[in-house]
Motif scaffolding. Structure first.
Motif, PDB file in Angstrom:
ATOM      1  N   GLU A 108     110.289  48.757  76.963  1.00  0.00           N
ATOM      2  CA  GLU A 108     108.897  48.373  76.771  1.00  0.00           C
ATOM      3  C   GLU A 108     108.503  47.293  77.775  1.00  0.00           C
ATOM      4  O   GLU A 108     109.286  46.392  78.069  1.00  0.00           O
ATOM      5  CB  GLU A 108     108.662  47.835  75.356  1.00  0.00           C
ATOM      6  N   ARG A 109     107.277  47.393  78.246  1.00  0.00           N
ATOM      7  CA  ARG A 109     106.697  46.355  79.103  1.00  0.00           C
ATOM      8  C   ARG A 109     105.258  46.138  78.664  1.00  0.00           C
ATOM      9  O   ARG A 109     104.419  47.027  78.807  1.00  0.00           O
ATOM     10  CB  ARG A 109     106.742  46.767  80.575  1.00  0.00           C
ATOM     11  N   SER A 482     111.425  57.413  80.730  1.00  0.00           N
ATOM     12  CA  SER A 482     110.488  56.303  80.842  1.00  0.00           C
ATOM     13  C   SER A 482     111.122  55.117  81.561  1.00  0.00           C
ATOM     14  O   SER A 482     110.493  54.470  82.417  1.00  0.00           O
ATOM     15  CB  SER A 482     110.013  55.891  79.448  1.00  0.00           C
ATOM     16  N   ARG A 486     109.966  53.368  85.280  1.00  0.00           N
ATOM     17  CA  ARG A 486     109.631  51.971  85.591  1.00  0.00           C
ATOM     18  C   ARG A 486     110.280  51.530  86.895  1.00  0.00           C
ATOM     19  O   ARG A 486     109.777  50.656  87.579  1.00  0.00           O
ATOM     20  CB  ARG A 486     110.074  51.054  84.462  1.00  0.00           C
ATOM     21  N   ASP A 495     105.402  60.779  84.970  1.00  0.00           N
ATOM     22  CA  ASP A 495     105.279  59.332  85.142  1.00  0.00           C
ATOM     23  C   ASP A 495     105.692  58.595  83.865  1.00  0.00           C
ATOM     24  O   ASP A 495     105.912  59.201  82.810  1.00  0.00           O
ATOM     25  CB  ASP A 495     103.862  58.934  85.573  1.00  0.00           C
ATOM     26  N   HIS A 496     105.817  57.291  84.001  1.00  0.00           N
ATOM     27  CA  HIS A 496     106.302  56.459  82.889  1.00  0.00           C
ATOM     28  C   HIS A 496     105.433  56.613  81.654  1.00  0.00           C
ATOM     29  O   HIS A 496     105.937  56.752  80.530  1.00  0.00           O
ATOM     30  CB  HIS A 496     106.347  55.002  83.334  1.00  0.00           C
ATOM     31  N   GLU A 497     104.112  56.603  81.837  1.00  0.00           N
ATOM     32  CA  GLU A 497     103.213  56.670  80.686  1.00  0.00           C
ATOM     33  C   GLU A 497     103.357  57.992  79.945  1.00  0.00           C
ATOM     34  O   GLU A 497     103.324  58.030  78.707  1.00  0.00           O
ATOM     35  CB  GLU A 497     101.761  56.477  81.148  1.00  0.00           C
ATOM     36  N   GLU A 498     103.541  59.077  80.672  1.00  0.00           N
ATOM     37  CA  GLU A 498     103.671  60.382  80.034  1.00  0.00           C
ATOM     38  C   GLU A 498     104.971  60.467  79.233  1.00  0.00           C
ATOM     39  O   GLU A 498     105.004  60.997  78.115  1.00  0.00           O
ATOM     40  CB  GLU A 498     103.640  61.482  81.098  1.00  0.00           C
ATOM     41  N   ALA A 500     106.602  57.866  77.997  1.00  0.00           N
ATOM     42  CA  ALA A 500     106.456  56.962  76.863  1.00  0.00           C
ATOM     43  C   ALA A 500     105.647  57.612  75.750  1.00  0.00           C
ATOM     44  O   ALA A 500     105.946  57.427  74.562  1.00  0.00           O
ATOM     45  CB  ALA A 500     105.793  55.663  77.312  1.00  0.00           C
ATOM     46  N   ALA A 501     104.622  58.387  76.109  1.00  0.00           N
ATOM     47  CA  ALA A 501     103.828  59.086  75.103  1.00  0.00           C
ATOM     48  C   ALA A 501     104.674  60.136  74.379  1.00  0.00           C
ATOM     49  O   ALA A 501     104.540  60.326  73.161  1.00  0.00           O
ATOM     50  CB  ALA A 501     102.615  59.743  75.757  1.00  0.00           C
ATOM     51  N   GLU A 504     106.831  58.291  71.908  1.00  0.00           N
ATOM     52  CA  GLU A 504     106.043  57.833  70.771  1.00  0.00           C
ATOM     53  C   GLU A 504     105.755  58.985  69.811  1.00  0.00           C
ATOM     54  O   GLU A 504     105.796  58.814  68.582  1.00  0.00           O
ATOM     55  CB  GLU A 504     104.730  57.216  71.273  1.00  0.00           C
TER      56      GLU A 504
END
Length: 559
Positions: A108-109, A482, A486, A495-498, A500-501, A504
């Motif tokens: 997490e960041r 993820s 980073r 990408d990192h956001e995808e 991370a989603a 989640e």
């Protein structure tokens, strides 16, 4: 030219090539150096807070950090666990404006450039006004201790507060011998633990933790509690961070009575626990099944009766359930209570772990990295002989990661073999906070050969129908991806956001399954007789002996 002459020439050519390669290997090893880290400036003030669990060490360190932040100074809190880093992040947010507080872990960041950051030790900043280094006895850990050693020896923090077990006293005094002012604060446990008789699924009080040391054991114990009419949830390493936080919150709010957990609670995670019950006192440590060390058991026992949670004095006992295979050592638990209350333990902290960074390896090519690591280890051993309080960390994990990456891209093993990437890229890859198993081979292929990883993504509609096992595996893959994102940006087109989603979404599915108030696994039954058996075995003891006892005694095939 005769056949013999041809054979001799080929043999000589092979010998010459072998000598050339050995020379390159020696050169790669010889370039490695050990540069003992040194602070750019000595800290003005160092406070060592020493004491057992629940003695207020961390609380006082955080209060100091908050006070410095209110004066406009920057600060870092460094923890051994991401759960603890997240807990302290939320506490800092309760006292400071959101824009001044950040969280940085391997997973997490949040606002990482903030004035005050809570983080895991590996992610901590080496400069700033104030540093709170929690659980500093971890500096002796062979795998992760180097992160604490780096923070102790490098950077330019003006004010440092260190919390640790009392056994780290002498080593920490050595590490801070050059500090401008060194203060030692001895802490005592705030509430006394009480050793209690064995408790079972019906008698364990609400607000308790049952501790075991594998996912299978945790899920089996969870089922037993549910079968006895108790509300319970689970907490273990395979759960993603979001799901872990949700399970902790369910216990805190009283939604469930009991949390069945592994030793993830043993290092500073604060829960309102009236009691801690050991279902096991042995664990597999990655190499062997062994008995818990006394200090390990004390760390876990000390989670009971936490100050500030109105949890009472704290009871510690063995767990007496009906599942075969669990046989906790009551004597060890009793001794752990004494240690948690302040008695001496078996913890020995006399050396700080040291691991190489890229700048010490002599700029090797990807194929040279193993030889550079071995050269660093040799140099580090020489350095440690002059500094007896240092111990070179194991390089085996790095070598395993390197070999996995090499095999994935099918690079030759020779020291001068070409790789589809440069040395710094491969080093960043093999030092990612992920395991060599799991998604690492796919990540290595994507980073080094641009292989697409889009096919491992799953839509929410699929994730929402996953089983617990499937959701945990998908969350782990997304978490690794993820983490890689980073460091490298988009990896394999993800990408990192995808990523991370995706993690989640898997976490939400796990939370949904755990909250259904029904067993997460079927009862463990012997495949031969269908009677209950230990959750990690296929057969009960009686059926196992019936099948395999004929092997005992003399070998029937020995003539």
């Amino acid at each position: 030219m005769t056949d013999r002459d041809l054979a001799r020439e080929r043999r000589q050519a092979r010998q010459k090539e072998s000598r050339r390669l050995r020379g390159l290997e020696r050169e790669a090893a010889a370039r490695a150096r050990v540069r003992l880290a040194a602070r750019t400036t000595a800290p003005e003030r160092v406070v060592l807070r020493l004491g057992p669990t629940n003695s207020g060490k961390t609380h006082d360190g955080i209060e100091f950090l908050i006070a410095q932040a209110r004066l406009g100074l920057s600060g870092t809190y460094a923890a051994p666990l991401r759960m603890l880093a997240r807990e302290v992040y939320e506490r800092l947010r309760a006292h400071l404006p959101d824009e001044r507080v950040g969280l940085v872990t391997g997973e997490e960041r949040i606002n990482p450039q903030a004035d005050v950051v809570s983080c895991t030790a590996e992610s901590a900043r080496t400069c700033g006004d104030a540093l709170v280094l929690d659980e500093a006895h971890w500096l002796a850990d062979r795998d992760r201790g180097h992160a604490w050693t780096r923070l102790l020896l490098t950077g330019s923090h003006r004010y440092i507060h260190v919390t640790a077990a009392p056994e780290a006293d002498a080593l920490l005094r050595t590490a801070f011998a050059q500090a401008g002012h060194l203060e030692i604060v001895q802490h005592s446990r705030c509430t006394e633990l009480t050793h209690a008789p064995a408790i079972g699924p019906r008698t364990i009080p609400a607000g308790s933790a049952v501790v075991a040391f594998s996912r299978r054991a945790v899920l089996a114990l969870h089922r037993e509690l549910i079968d006895h009419g108790r509300s319970a949830t689970v907490l273990y390493g395979a759960m993603p961070p979001g799901a872990r936080r949700e399970q902790i919150q369910r216990l805190v709010t009283g939604e469930v009575e009991v949390i069945v957990t592994t030793d993830v609670i043993g290092h500073g995670v604060n829960l309102p626990l009236r009691a801690v019950a050991f279902a096991e006192t042995g664990k597999f440590d990655g190499k062997e099944r062994r008995r818990l060390r006394l200090w390990e058991a004390a760390q876990i026992a000390g989670r009971a009766g936490r100050r500030g949670f109105a949890a009472g004095e704290g009871l510690v006992a063995t767990y007496a359930g009906g599942i075969p295979g669990f046989s906790p050592d009551a004597g060890l638990v009793r001794a752990a209570v004494a240690v948690a209350n302040g008695a001496p333990s078996d913890l020995s902290i006399i050396k700080a772990s040291l691991r190489p960074d890229w700048g010490e390896l002599g700029d090797p090519t990807p194929a040279e990295i193993p030889y550079a690591l071995r050269g660093w280890r040799k140099a580090a051993r020489r350095e440690a002989s002059a500094h007896p309080w240092l111990r070179p960390a194991s390089i085996e994990t790095l070598l395993t990661m390197w070999e996995t990456a090499r095999a994935t891209v099918r690079a030759p093993v020779a020291v001068d073999a070409p790789w589809p990437g440069d040395g710094p890229t491969v080093w960043r890859l093999i030092t990612l906070p992920v395991d060599a198993g799991g998604a690492f081979p796919e990540i290595a292929a994507a980073v080094l050969t641009d292989r697409s990883l889009r096919t491992i993504l799953r839509p929410d509609s699929v994730i929402s129908r996953m089983s617990l096992d499937e959701a945990e595996r998908h969350a782990a893959v997304m978490r690794d991806l993820s983490s890689a994102g980073r460091s490298f940006g988009a990896v394999g087109g993800v990408d990192h956001e995808e990523a991370a989603a995706g993690e989640e979404a898997a976490s939400r599915r796990i939370v949904e399954l755990v909250a259904q108030r029904r067993p997460l696994v079927n009862a463990s039954l012997c495949v031969s007789c269908a009677r209950p058996c230990a959750p990690w075995f296929q057969r009960c003891d009686a059926c196992h002996r019936a099948r395999f006892d004929w092997y005992d005694g003399d070998d029937p095939f020995a003539w």
